[in-house]
Design a protein around this motif. Structure first.
Motif, PDB file in Angstrom:
ATOM      1  N   ASP A 134     -66.804   7.718  11.791  1.00 55.82           N
ATOM      2  CA  ASP A 134     -65.275   7.017  12.874  1.00 55.82           C
ATOM      3  C   ASP A 134     -65.464   7.274  13.977  1.00 55.82           C
ATOM      4  O   ASP A 134     -65.828   8.703  14.517  1.00 55.82           O
ATOM      5  CB  ASP A 134     -64.271   8.189  12.229  1.00 55.82           C
ATOM      6  CG  ASP A 134     -62.272   7.586  12.626  1.00 55.82           C
ATOM      7  OD1 ASP A 134     -62.378   7.100  13.917  1.00 55.82           O
ATOM      8  OD2 ASP A 134     -61.182   8.489  12.525  1.00 55.82           O
ATOM      9  N   ALA A 191     -56.608  14.077  18.610  1.00 57.34           N
ATOM     10  CA  ALA A 191     -56.863  12.836  17.537  1.00 57.34           C
ATOM     11  C   ALA A 191     -56.665  13.479  15.960  1.00 57.34           C
ATOM     12  O   ALA A 191     -57.515  13.151  14.831  1.00 57.34           O
ATOM     13  CB  ALA A 191     -58.705  12.867  17.764  1.00 57.34           C
ATOM     14  N   SER A 224     -63.595   7.198  16.734  1.00 58.91           N
ATOM     15  CA  SER A 224     -62.743   8.179  17.125  1.00 58.91           C
ATOM     16  C   SER A 224     -62.671   9.827  17.430  1.00 58.91           C
ATOM     17  O   SER A 224     -62.740  10.666  17.612  1.00 58.91           O
ATOM     18  CB  SER A 224     -61.398   7.662  16.814  1.00 58.91           C
ATOM     19  OG  SER A 224     -60.944   8.584  15.766  1.00 58.91           O
TER      20      SER A 224
END
Length: 341
Positions: free
Chosen positions: A216, A240, A218
């Motif tokens: 991921d 996050a 992010s």
């Protein structure tokens, strides 16, 4: 007898009644001098307080007995540990060390290498996270051997001493995943740096893949190596919803840990952290920081020993040396048989 304040090689030669060449041979350790003569010359050197000029000796031998060290931050504990290893081995082989600080500025790094070369150092040890084409071409063009310490050459052509950063980050990430985390962040330096893009990130992704977790983007963060950056990244980690992080720098880890605690997260029950440099910061904090253990002193010492061999034109079988690392489990991760501090 009173010593002269600025005795010269001529004074020594006149005192003993020998040629300048004989005194020079004694000073430079040449064995082609009779022991009795050598003793007289050494006694005269002591009596007169003669100090051989290193530059003059260098002109004669084409060696300066000086090595240069390019260092990104002299105040950083990681690099200072490497420098200790370099300096100790340099002293063992009778080399002086000329240290330069670059603040991780590529322009200053190039200037530092060129300046050291202009001073005719016998060799250079380069430390730094980024080796762009300009600095690599500069290093290759220097008329002296260069060894990398704790730095990665993307092409793998320059002699270097490191740990296996892929395996180290993979092991750290695996340790956190085994504690049940699925949102594990990686905090590293710029992806333009080979050590981050081709090593740390690769190890992180490998651990995720083996655990069946998707990468991921992010959860991938880039930060400068300081405490303030850790605080800034921690806010992003919080947003996050990351439950753990692997980071490449101890000061960053401290910033993350303190931010999380100030915002109600318990360490390690609610948020786990593993750092990478294992400096003194990791053991003076509470809880103590779990860290990848690096043989920092040994990296510097082995790099310097490799450089001495290159300077003496000795054959080196392995120029890409990887020293063993470890995982030092402490209080920022939940570990088997570990008592929370």
């Amino acid at each position: 007898m009173q010593k002269k304040s600025s005795a010269t090689i001529y004074d020594v030669a006149n005192r003993v009644g020998v040629s300048l060449a004989t005194v020079s041979r004694v000073v430079n350790g040449n064995s082609n001098v009779r022991e009795s003569t050598k003793r007289k010359v050494l006694d005269a050197i002591e009596e007169l307080g003669y100090h051989p000029n290193a530059v003059a000796r260098g002109l004669a031998s084409k060696k300066t007995t000086t090595i240069g060290v390019v260092m990104p931050d002299v105040t950083d504990m990681y690099y200072s540990e490497l420098a200790r290893g370099i300096d100790d081995v340099a002293n063992m082989y009778h080399y002086d060390v000329l240290l330069t600080n670059t603040d991780e500025d590529p322009v200053r790094e190039t200037m530092a290498v060129n300046n050291l070369a202009s001073k005719q150092v016998d060799g250079i040890i380069f430390m730094g996270n980024e080796l762009d084409n300009e600095i690599i071409n500069t290093i290759i063009g220097v008329d002296a051997p260069v060894v990398l310490a704790g730095s990665v050459d993307e092409a793998g052509k320059l002699p270097s001493v490191n740990i296996n950063y892929i395996d180290a980050v993979k092991e750290a990430t695996e340790a956190i995943i085994k504690n049940g985390h699925t949102r594990v962040a990686l905090v590293t330096g710029p992806m333009t740096h080979a050590i981050n893009r081709l090593h740390r990130l690769v190890g992180y992704k490998a651990a995720l893949e083996e655990a069946g977790l998707e990468f991921d983007e992010s959860l991938l963060f880039s930060a400068h190596q300081d405490y303030a950056s850790g605080l800034q990244i921690a806010e992003k980690l919080f947003l996050a919803e990351a439950s753990a992080a692997v980071t490449y720098d101890d000061e960053i880890a401290l910033g993350i840990m303190n931010y999380m605690r100030e915002h109600g997260k318990r360490i390690p029950e609610d948020f786990e952290i593993i750092t990478a440099n294992d400096t003194k910061f990791t053991i003076i904090t509470r809880p103590q920081l779990t860290s990848i253990g690096q043989p920092k002193y040994d990296i510097g010492a082995v790099a310097m020993r490799m450089l001495t061999k290159l300077m003496n034109n000795e054959v080196i079988e392995e120029t890409q040396v990887q020293l063993p690392h470890s995982l030092e489990r402490r209080g920022t991760t939940i570990n088997p048989n570990h008592v929370i501090q």
